[in-house]
Design an enzyme around this catalytic site. Structure first.
Site, short mmCIF file in Angstrom:
data_model
loop_
_atom_site.label_atom_id
_atom_site.label_comp_id
_atom_site.label_asym_id
_atom_site.label_seq_id
_atom_site.Cartn_x
_atom_site.Cartn_y
_atom_site.Cartn_z
N ALA A 34 -4.46 26.55 -12.84
CA ALA A 34 -4.56 27.86 -13.50
C ALA A 34 -4.23 29.00 -12.57
CB ALA A 34 -5.97 28.04 -14.06
N ASP B 247 -9.61 28.15 -3.75
CA ASP B 247 -9.74 27.95 -5.20
C ASP B 247 -8.40 27.52 -5.79
OD1 ASP B 247 -10.76 29.91 -8.09
OD2 ASP B 247 -11.07 27.80 -7.62
N LYS C 3 -5.93 25.53 -7.96
CA LYS C 3 -5.97 24.77 -9.20
C LYS C 3 -4.76 25.19 -10.04
CE LYS C 3 -9.28 28.15 -11.06
NZ LYS C 3 -10.64 28.34 -11.59
N GLY D 27 -15.33 39.27 -15.44
CA GLY D 27 -16.63 39.91 -15.38
C GLY D 27 -16.61 41.29 -14.77
N ASP E 217 -4.40 34.60 -7.28
CA ASP E 217 -5.87 34.63 -7.28
C ASP E 217 -6.45 34.26 -5.93
OD1 ASP E 217 -8.41 33.53 -9.65
OD2 ASP E 217 -8.49 34.88 -7.92
N LYS F 151 -4.47 45.12 -11.69
CA LYS F 151 -5.83 44.60 -11.78
C LYS F 151 -6.78 45.75 -11.47
CE LYS F 151 -8.61 40.66 -10.25
NZ LYS F 151 -8.61 39.44 -9.41
#
Length: 1011
Positions: A140, A136, A138, A21, A154, A40
């Protein structure tokens, strides 16, 4: 390819890797080093000055700084963080190995799964030690640098565990991924590293089982599953890991592992302790146990998180695909040793000296001793071959074992420090981890310590018994007899402590009794109740509490015996707030209520019988409405249908109705039939009534008889107040039947016209008796039947108002009972007192003249005052004082509140002083040394709870600790295994614990010392 967002000097953009986003990730080449990197870049499509953009930029840059603070092999590396007017970007390591999600899709070997979990656990542990929580975790967000190295990425929503850290996430914002979120993350609670531990547990479960444990059709359903559902059991062959996952996924974070290091240790123990599991992991039996564990990832430590290699090298290189993600259940045969890559033999970098003075801080005498040991170690190191111990090393180990045996025979088992069998055996195991004699001697030491503890326990020396038992458990952690003995010792100490508390409570109860302070937080009842809860099996305490309660209930019992149930009820009402939960109180209340109800019932029956007989004498058998013997009989039957007086009155009324019917037979046969019908309703088997009915029916004929019966049924329904219901069996339906048979029937017409009035009278009477709900239902039905009847509309309005008032009264009564119960709880509960205060505020806002609420307010103030003045620790005091401050507006006018506010600071300081004095009396100093040096990995007390350590925990280190036994784990980065030492700390004394690492070279030692 999309155009690069902006030209960044020194970087050549190749292509876009992904977009979110507010940022885009590009693959680029760093021109100065000709290496691929990921950049990034923050998007700036919005107004650069907007608050949202500035806030995102802060979070964006914070993510980069967070990762940059974490130089760890298993955490993505950051090379550059830049923010200018034109662009904000983060340049970081480019990971080509894909994500864990992708690998899970194809299926992983069990060994690979364990390796991933262990390495990521090490990365998280390192982040937590730097004060950073990922939040967070996970699949991924885990990528691979190569086939064996998972990398944590991340950190966009990571948070620093620092009270001064800026909170950039909006207050109340739920961040994370529902399938992997911890219960405290879902409920908005404070987070620490145990939240990441929970997420790692979810991922571990998914790796094993192929899907996450808590699922649902919506994110809300998933989050509710996290909060409420137990951990689903694993399939059979993965059951070895169920206890570990149950602990990782505990709903209460205090029930989880304290940190990631403790989890990895537990996982390692599970793997090492199961031959079946080792077989399933396909570990090569030809290599050492240490190498096997390193291949599973358990060698990760320090800032680099170094792992020798992953166990997947021993499994089939083409994992079997699975219908679901997760671990494949069986692997191929181990790869032959020749096919495996050789382990790196690169020497570790020298460790920089610790902060502070560069010279060793221990005495020169100790340093000389260290030098001698080091010379021996250097010689051994030079002669030691790759295949095992040299002859000289074996000889030294043998001598050390014999010396340890001698010390054990002298009963120098774990103390004094530096001269005991246990510490010497630690040196042996540093050189030869599998030495059978050393391991057997450790077993003997644990047994000897257990025997010492048993002997001390038999003599009643509980402190000595506890010290020996704890030391034994340090040596042999899972010794069943020692654990059982420790439990007995703890139970005995708790019993002594309970005895002291019991003495204080009973003495307080005696003092309160002399002061006639029966109730309240420091009254006789509260103190005796706490004593009973403390020792529920103590018959003497139970008897004393029962005697006190009986004494309080004695006046009510005396009033009941004197047939004064009303006075007994009043006395019990005064005791309800304090004794309302006691069984004997409830029983006495029931007895008083029963007695009073029986008395009231007998009085009502007598009154109704007298009224009914007067009505029969006056000839008011079934008329007028609400003032006739027939309706009186109906009331009697509702109260006491089986009462002898009721049955006798029914017989009297039957005879009166038959007699009245006989009189009307000649001139008014329809009235005679009605009287016969009524008589048969009173007593269906009465022959006189049946005879009268037959005679009248013969005389009247069928039509008139039907009219009379219908009219009789209507009057019966009116008596029983079946005005409009039930359908086809009510007064209105019966009257309609009469008028269909005889449209000009005067009596039926009059009764029909009077029906709304009768309904109003009946509803009014029911409301007056407290049955407002039935009255409202009756009026609503009547309004549907008679919409134009103004009296019904007016009554409905009054009844609605009455129902609202009754509801408020009921709510107020319920609130008062709830308040009284909260105030009566012992010991006082701050949260319940706060809730009680809010309820009192609500009551007084509704009715400032509420006398009962004002009395409860005073009781609440007295309870808080007593709780504050009786607090024995600062935590409890602060909880009570916070409640008092919250309720200041409510309680400020109560006597004593001003004094309490004035005294609060002094009372708290006294508690602080007393606690500090108590701790000082219990504490001693423990000085930790190591040869040549070491990091203190952990210090565990007798309950195996970890003692917090300073950030710089290198030896020498001094700790202030409560008296007791401790096990200290020393670790050196070049040593194969840590060294554990047992020490006993005594109050107001200094204890010393020393450790030695004979396998460390002299060069490393002198480098560390700054030479």
């Amino acid at each position: 390819m999309p155009a690069a967002p902006v030209k960044i000097p020194g970087y050549e953009f190749l292509h876009q890797l992904g977009s979110g986003g507010m940022s885009t990730v590009w693959l680029a080449v760093q021109e100065s080093l000709q290496r691929k990197i990921a950049i990034k870049v923050m998007k700036r499509a919005h107004e650069a000055s907007s608050d949202d953009v500035r806030q995102f930029e802060k979070r964006f840059l914070l993510e980069g700084r967070t990762m940059a603070k974490l130089p760890h092999r298993n955490i993505v590396a950051v090379y550059d963080i830049v923010s200018t007017d034109e662009v904000s970007y983060i340049a970081m390591e480019y990971l080509e190995g894909g994500t864990l999600s992708e690998r899970m899709h194809d299926g992983l070997a069990l060994a690979d799964a364990i390796s991933v979990v262990v390495q990521i656990g090490g990365a998280l542990d390192y982040a937590h030690n730097q004060g950073i929580i990922h939040r967070d975790l996970k699949p991924a967000n885990i990528m691979f640098r190569d086939a064996a190295t998972p990398v944590l990425t991340d950190f966009g929503i990571a948070r620093q565990q620092d009270a001064q850290a800026t909170r950039l996430t909006q207050t109340g914002m739920l961040v994370g991924t529902p399938n992997y979120m911890s219960p405290e993350q879902i409920s908005g609670g404070e987070l620490d590293g145990r939240s990441d531990l929970y997420s790692l547990g979810i991922m571990f479960y998914e790796l094993l089982n192929g899907n996450t444990p808590f699922n649902g059709d919506t994110p809300i359903a998933v989050m509710m599953a996290h909060l409420t559902q137990p951990v689903p059991p694993l399939e059979g062959e993965f059951g070895h890991f169920q206890p570990i996952l149950d602990r990782m996924l505990a709903k209460n974070r205090d029930d989880r592992y304290a940190n990631l290091r403790e989890f990895v240790t537990s996982l390692k123990e599970r793997v090492v302790g199961s031959d079946t599991l080792l077989t399933r992991l396909k570990i090569d039996p030809s290599i050492t146990a240490s190498e096997q564990l390193r291949q599973l990832g358990f060698s990760a430590s320090g800032q680099t998180g170094r792992v020798s290699r992953n166990l997947s090298a021993l499994s089939n290189s083409q994992p079997l695909p699975r219908p679901q993600q997760g671990v494949r259940k069986s692997g191929a045969a181990p790869v032959p040793p020749a096919a495996r890559p050789a382990a790196s033999r690169k020497e570790p970098a020298r460790r920089a000296p610790p902060p502070g003075p560069q010279r060793p801080r221990w005495p020169w005498i100790a340093l000389a001793s260290v030098g001698v040991l080091l010379l021996v170690a250097i010689g051994l190191w030079r002669w030691q071959g790759a295949g095992g111990l040299s002859a000289e090393s074996r000889e030294l180990v043998s001598l050390q074992v014999k010396e340890a045996q001698r010390l054990a025979e002298q009963h120098k088992l774990v103390s004094p420090s530096g001269d005991n069998a246990y510490e010497l055996l630690q040196k042996v195991l540093q050189k030869d981890a599998e030495n059978a004699e050393a391991l057997a001697l450790l077993e003997r030491i644990a047994t000897a310590l257990r025997e010492d503890a048993e002997a001390a326990f038999a003599k009643g020396d509980l402190q000595a018994a506890q010290d020996k038992a704890e030391q034994g458990l340090f040596v042999r952690r899972d010794d069943g007899p020692l654990l059982e003995l420790k439990a007995r010792i703890d139970s005995a100490k708790e019993a002594i402590q309970r005895g002291k508390q019991l003495e204080q409570l009973l003495a307080g109860a005696d003092a309160a009794l002399k002061q006639q302070r029966n109730f309240g937080p420091d009254g006789v009842y509260a103190l005796l109740q706490r004593a009973h809860e403390l020792v529920p099996q103590d018959a003497a305490v139970a008897k004393r509490l029962s005697a006190f309660i009986d004494a309080q209930l004695a006046p009510a019992r005396a009033a009941l015996q004197a047939n004064d149930a009303a006075r007994a009820q009043d006395l019990l009402a005064a005791l309800k707030a304090d004794l309302g939960k006691e069984t004997v109180y409830v029983q006495l209340v029931t007895q008083v209520d029963s007695t009073r109800k029986q008395s009231d019932l007998a009085r009502q029956i007598a009154q109704l019988l007298q009224r009914g007989r007067d009505q029969i004498a006056a000839g008011r058998l079934a008329e007028p409405t609400a003032e006739n013997a027939y309706e009186t009989l109906d009331q009697l039957r509702q109260l006491a249908a089986d009462d002898s007086g009721t049955r006798a009155f029914a017989a009297e009324l039957t005879l009166a109705l038959v007699a009245d019917g006989r009189k009307a037979l000649a001139n008014a046969p329809q009235r005679a039939l009605e009287r016969a019908e009524l008589a048969l309703r009173v007593q269906p088997d009465r022959a006189e009534a049946s005879a009268l009915k037959s005679e009248v029916e013969q005389r009247l004929g069928q039509r008139l008889a039907d009219i009379a019966r219908a009219l009789s049924a209507a009057k019966q329904a009116l008596v029983e107040q079946r005005f409009l219901a039930p359908s086809e069996n009510n007064a209105r339906a019966a009257l309609d039947a009469v008028l269909r048979l005889d449209p000009d029937n005067t009596e039926a017409r009059q009764l029909t016209a009077d029906l709304p009035k009768r309904i109003v009278e009946s509803a009014t009477q029911r409301a007056a008796q407290g049955d407002t709900a039935t009255a409202i239902s009756l009026v609503r039905a009547a309004r549907d039947a008679y919409p134009q009847e103004a009296s019904l509309t007016a009554l409905a309005t009054r009844l609605d108002a009455q129902a609202g008032a009754e509801q408020k009264t009921l709510q107020a009564r319920s609130a008062r009972e709830r308040i009284a119960a909260a105030i009566a709880v012992t010991p006082a509960n701050p949260n319940q007192l706060r809730a009680a205060g809010k309820d009192i505020e609500s009551l007084l806002t509704t009715d400032p003249r509420d006398v009962e609420a004002a009395a409860l307010r005073k009781r609440l103030a007295d309870t808080l005052d007593a709780a504050l003045r009786g607090s024995t620790d600062v935590v409890a005091f602060d909880a009570y004082f916070a409640t008092a401050k919250d309720l200041d507006a409510l309680l400020r006018n109560e006597p004593g509140q001003a004094g309490l506010q004035r005294d609060a600071a002094g009372l708290r300081q006294k508690l602080i002083d007393a606690e500090q004095a108590r701790l000082a009396a219990m504490q001693g100093e423990l000085l930790l040394n190591a040869q040549p040096w070491a990091k203190i990995e952990s210090v565990l007390d007798g309950n195996r709870k970890s003692i917090p350590l300073p950030a710089e925990s290198s030896t020498p280190l001094a700790l202030t600790l409560p008296a007791g036994s401790y096990v200290i784990t020393f670790r050196h980065p070049q040593a194969n295994k840590p060294v554990t030492v047992i020490a006993k700390v005594e109050a107001k004394t200094r204890a010393v614990a020393n450790a030695a690492f004979p396998t460390i070279t002299a060069e490393d030692y002198f480098s560390r010392a700054g030479w």
